[in-house]
Design an enzyme around this catalytic site. Structure first.
Site, PDB file in Angstrom:
ATOM      1  N   GLU A 151      -2.536  -1.719  -3.190  1.00 38.89           N
ATOM      2  CA  GLU A 151      -3.639  -0.972  -2.592  1.00 38.89           C
ATOM      3  C   GLU A 151      -3.324   0.518  -2.602  1.00 38.89           C
ATOM      4  OE1 GLU A 151      -4.796  -4.245   0.874  1.00 38.89           O
ATOM      5  OE2 GLU A 151      -3.757  -2.386   1.420  1.00 38.89           O
ATOM      6  N   HIS A 194       0.867  -1.178   0.000  1.00 40.24           N
ATOM      7  CA  HIS A 194       0.000   0.000   0.000  1.00 40.24           C
ATOM      8  C   HIS A 194       0.905   1.230   0.000  1.00 40.24           C
ATOM      9  CE1 HIS A 194      -3.857   2.048   1.728  1.00 40.24           C
ATOM     10  NE2 HIS A 194      -3.123   2.908   1.053  1.00 40.24           N
ATOM     11  N   GLY A 229      -0.683  -8.133   7.164  1.00 38.75           N
ATOM     12  CA  GLY A 229       0.661  -7.588   7.239  1.00 38.75           C
ATOM     13  C   GLY A 229       1.119  -7.266   8.639  1.00 38.75           C
ATOM     14  N   THR A 271      -3.686   4.765   9.086  1.00 39.43           N
ATOM     15  CA  THR A 271      -3.970   3.476   8.477  1.00 39.43           C
ATOM     16  C   THR A 271      -5.397   3.500   7.950  1.00 39.43           C
ATOM     17  OG1 THR A 271      -3.913   1.060   8.806  1.00 39.43           O
ATOM     18  CG2 THR A 271      -4.809   2.399  10.601  1.00 39.43           C
ATOM     19  N   HIS A 310       6.354   4.033   4.180  1.00 40.20           N
ATOM     20  CA  HIS A 310       6.781   2.622   4.230  1.00 40.20           C
ATOM     21  C   HIS A 310       7.085   2.162   2.805  1.00 40.20           C
ATOM     22  CE1 HIS A 310       2.427   2.349   3.724  1.00 40.20           C
ATOM     23  NE2 HIS A 310       2.208   2.616   4.994  1.00 40.20           N
ATOM     24  N   HIS A 328      -7.481  -6.459   7.339  1.00 39.89           N
ATOM     25  CA  HIS A 328      -7.267  -5.440   8.360  1.00 39.89           C
ATOM     26  C   HIS A 328      -7.490  -6.037   9.749  1.00 39.89           C
ATOM     27  CE1 HIS A 328      -6.241  -1.152   8.799  1.00 39.89           C
ATOM     28  NE2 HIS A 328      -6.721  -1.341  10.017  1.00 39.89           N
TER      29      HIS A 328
END
Length: 244
Positions: free
Chosen positions: A74, A43, A217, A104, A50, A195
């Protein structure tokens, strides 16, 4: 069987924290592939805190020759993001309604407001040969609108289920997700989920039939620190293999 797609964002975040290419995201991805994961997810956010755009390109190059591994990218469909998708052509693009500064993902698309927008994006992605998935809350009205928008899949946002599972009273939450997933299947949509899924709550969630893919993740990375990534991946693959 449900496919496991490992989200690499936290590996990239760990690398970025020291200004070195360690751990190397592509090398870690290769380890996961060697352990039998079905897919890899990233993502890339606009601030690249990140996963970076170069990570996306490098991972796309790693996965391109592989017939058994899928790449899922994503993100919020900004112009820059869509240009990146056009250039790398991942197997799947999951559209997420994130603000640029969001910590997030914390909600799905409001299809009452954005159905036409999502429909246009889905058509563009399909024209590039990319499967379109949209991040969605487990709301049946949203599922119906997503189907009308012509997307290929939905990804159910599972945070509320995860919180209910921690509280020990998750049956009503699970039923809400099950009803949304079954409706999606009836309307011709594939169903993904992600999620806050983890080794504790995943098996119960996968009593819902026909969940095609889970993207995990953060929890997987934390669990790997405690148990080792080989054991953790094996445990997730076992749970996914036994899915409804």
């Amino acid at each position: 069987m449900t496919a496991l797609s490992v989200n690499l964002n936290k590996i990239a975040l760990l690398r970025n924290s020291r200004g070195r290419d360690y751990p190397n995201v592509v090398a870690y991805a290769q380890k996961l592939i060697n352990l039998g994961v079905y897919g890899l997810t990233v993502h890339p956010r606009q601030d690249e805190r990140h996963t970076t755009r170069q990570d996306v390109r490098d991972l796309a190059a790693l996965i391109a020759p592989l017939e058994t591994v899928e790449f899922n990218v994503e993100g919020y469909p900004s112009d820059d993001f869509m240009a990146l998708i056009e250039s790398v052509r991942p197997d799947q693009c999951t559209l997420v309604p994130d603000a640029p500064d969001q910590l997030t993902s914390d909600h799905g698309w409001d299809m009452h407001q954005h159905a036409d927008y999502v429909s246009d994006l889905s058509k563009q992605l399909n024209a590039w040969g990319v499967r379109c998935s949209v991040f969605l809350d487990p709301d049946e009205s949203q599922v119906r609108l997503a189907a009308k928008a012509g997307v290929d899949r939905i990804e159910l946002y599972t945070e509320s289920y995860a919180h209910a599972h921690v509280a020990g009273d998750f049956e009503s939450s699970l039923l809400q997700y099950k009803n949304a997933a079954l409706l999606a299947n009836e309307l011709g949509l594939g169903v993904n989920a992600g999620h806050d899924l983890d080794l504790v709550n995943l098996a119960d969630f996968l009593t819902i039939p026909n969940i095609l893919e889970v993207s995990i993740g953060h929890a997987l990375t934390v669990e790997s620190l405690e148990y080792g990534h080989k054991q953790v991946i094996a445990d997730y693959l076992r749970i996914c293999k036994n899915a409804a």
